[in-house]
Design an enzyme around this catalytic site. Sequence first.
Site, PDB file in Angstrom:
ATOM      1  N   TYR A   1       0.869  -1.190   0.000  1.00  0.00           N
ATOM      2  CA  TYR A   1       0.000   0.000   0.000  1.00  0.00           C
ATOM      3  C   TYR A   1       0.900   1.233   0.000  1.00  0.00           C
ATOM      4  CZ  TYR A   1      -3.207   3.599   1.689  1.00  0.00           C
ATOM      5  OH  TYR A   1      -3.948   4.744   1.819  1.00  0.00           O
TER       6      TYR A   1
ATOM      7  N   GLU B   1      -3.545   7.573  -3.911  1.00  0.00           N
ATOM      8  CA  GLU B   1      -3.437   6.264  -3.263  1.00  0.00           C
ATOM      9  C   GLU B   1      -3.245   5.153  -4.285  1.00  0.00           C
ATOM     10  OE1 GLU B   1      -6.032   4.666   0.375  1.00  0.00           O
ATOM     11  OE2 GLU B   1      -7.027   4.367  -1.536  1.00  0.00           O
TER      12      GLU B   1
END
Lengths: 387, 293
Positions: free
Chosen positions: A108, A196
């Site tokens: 991530y 993101e």
Amino acid sequence: MNIHEYQAKGLFAKYGIPVPQGYLALTPQEAVEAAGKLEAPWVVKAQVHAGGRGKAGGVKVCKTVEEVEAAAKAIIGMKLVTKQTGEAGKIVHKVWVESGTSIARELYLAVVLDRTAGRLACMASPDGGMDIETVAAETPDHIFTCKLDAAHEIWPFQARKLFFGCGLDAKQVGEGVKMLQGLVKLAKEEDAVLVEINPLCVNAEGHLVALDAKVNFDDAALKRHPAIAALDDPEEADPLELKAKEAGVNYVHLGGEVGTMVNGAGLAMATMDAIKQAGSTPANFLDAGGGANEDMVAAGFSLMLEDPNVKGVLINIFGGILRCDIVAQGVVNAAKRTGMTLPLVIRMEGTNVEEGRRILKESGLNYHPAASMSEAARKIAEITGRA
Amino acid sequence: MSILVNSETKVIVQGLTGREGRFHAEQMMKYGTKVVAGVTPGKGGQEVLGVPVFNSCEEAVKATGADTSVVFVPAMGAADSACEASAAGVKLVVLITEHIPVLDMIRVKEFFAKNGTQLIGPNCPGIITPKQCKIGIMPGYIFEPGPIGLISRSGTLTYEATWQLTQQGLGQSTCCGIGGDQVPGLYFTDMLKLFRDDPETKAVCMIGEIGGNGEEMAAQYVKETNYPKPVFGFIAGLTAPKGKRMGHAGAIITGNSGRGEDKIKAFQEAGITVIHELGKFGETVAQALKGKI
């Protein structure tokens, strides 16, 4: 403002961030054509502004062109219900067809606004492909962060720390640093408050690739980024909210039964709370702001008349610079213009309130006056049968 | 006494020649605020409402000795204007403008920190010390001098709460709208510190909203310092759905942070009196303080 994955991946490519090659398709035929330009296998992904698409059936891996066609047929036009869309779901209008990536690891990576620090911050985790809030709550030691300076720049050492923390090898850390510098540059140059990648994957060859892409832009800055503003997809908006936006009204559709019109965002939220406390439910948030003129009130009334769930309307005005007499005249005229038939509760306080109340009283308008916020909430709950 | 502004405060209005700036400057002057200068680059030498206009804050400060500035400049130029005032050496800048890009505000905060300038706002109604000095856009007549210090993220909620306090005979020492943006200047804890040291302030009211954690941090401060004055708290937006933006840029709940329930809980744990019903704001404060101040 949110944008689609395919748009975000286009921006990523511009900033040198590796993404799988792909094409947008509006029909199954276009999806087949897209697959023809790419190597098998393929991934067909629903393009809607919501996370959790995979679990809801909006992402399909295909080994043959026939499968691509079938997947596109199934996804385009489907109502996608994910954790983030709520029960109402979202209709899919387009798919992104891209080359499949062989995945060795999922991580991530994000650039986010850290409100507490008043800075942009970067965040990485070795636990990609999961809800990052769950990771933060359950295994906080799997989250690595760094704060940027006020010029929104990142030093390579800050980025290195994040990727070594995630357990990448030296070569991958080098790729990660470049990638994160690209993300930070994107955020800085385009006024993004969230960028993101989840998951960020290490492919079978050991390279980093952005498998997904999410970007949220600062609405206040869109004026200086016309190219970004043009990425807005009106199909993603609630139809009533879209209408409100065109009329210049600050409106959020909530789905309850009491239409509300209030000046000021804080008072509007507090009014919604008071309606709930009295036993009913707010249909919308509507901040008439400092310029609640007749046109704006009329636009608000039209939205409420169009909302099939609305059973009554509560108007709560605290006149400051905006005078009560002006608001009252606007309400009277707008009610006539729009043919307002819903029961109205009006609470008014502040500058020129006596004159405002007189205008309402003498107008022949059918309404219920309320002397306080508590009384207004109670009255509207009675009218909607919830008291 | 009061905090931050009083009858001695000398104010520059940045954007005095614009529609908003001129209108509110006039209201401020009628209230008694000492507006000593206007600043609009390119319009130096003019006079508006009998006040001289300068091309720069530096000139305005030199000529008038102004110590405070209020900014009515449109969003895309507001950050620049705020920094100009800070560089010119004023102590306090009140930034009324809404929709300033958040990345600009991050730079502004850094600039202010280096210069030691205090910032109120952006996206706020301003600050008022009743009957002395009004810097901002609030309706002056609802405020009365008295013992309550008020801190609020919302404009109209400030008016609503103040109105109820005034109706109860509870005047205010200073009321400050700290603004609804994601990267604000002085915040709840900063204001609590200032009110603590102000002898005229006998109790403090905080009006918060969903989003961010400023209320939680203020609660922690009250608890840790055993805050010497009664504190009251109200939170707007308890019933707002997750992920929806409610007008104020700050009033958005994402994930589990910024939830109204958490703020209420933090208030209660810190011994802050929670006001649950806005309609009873004034009444609740008056009853709790009866015979105590």
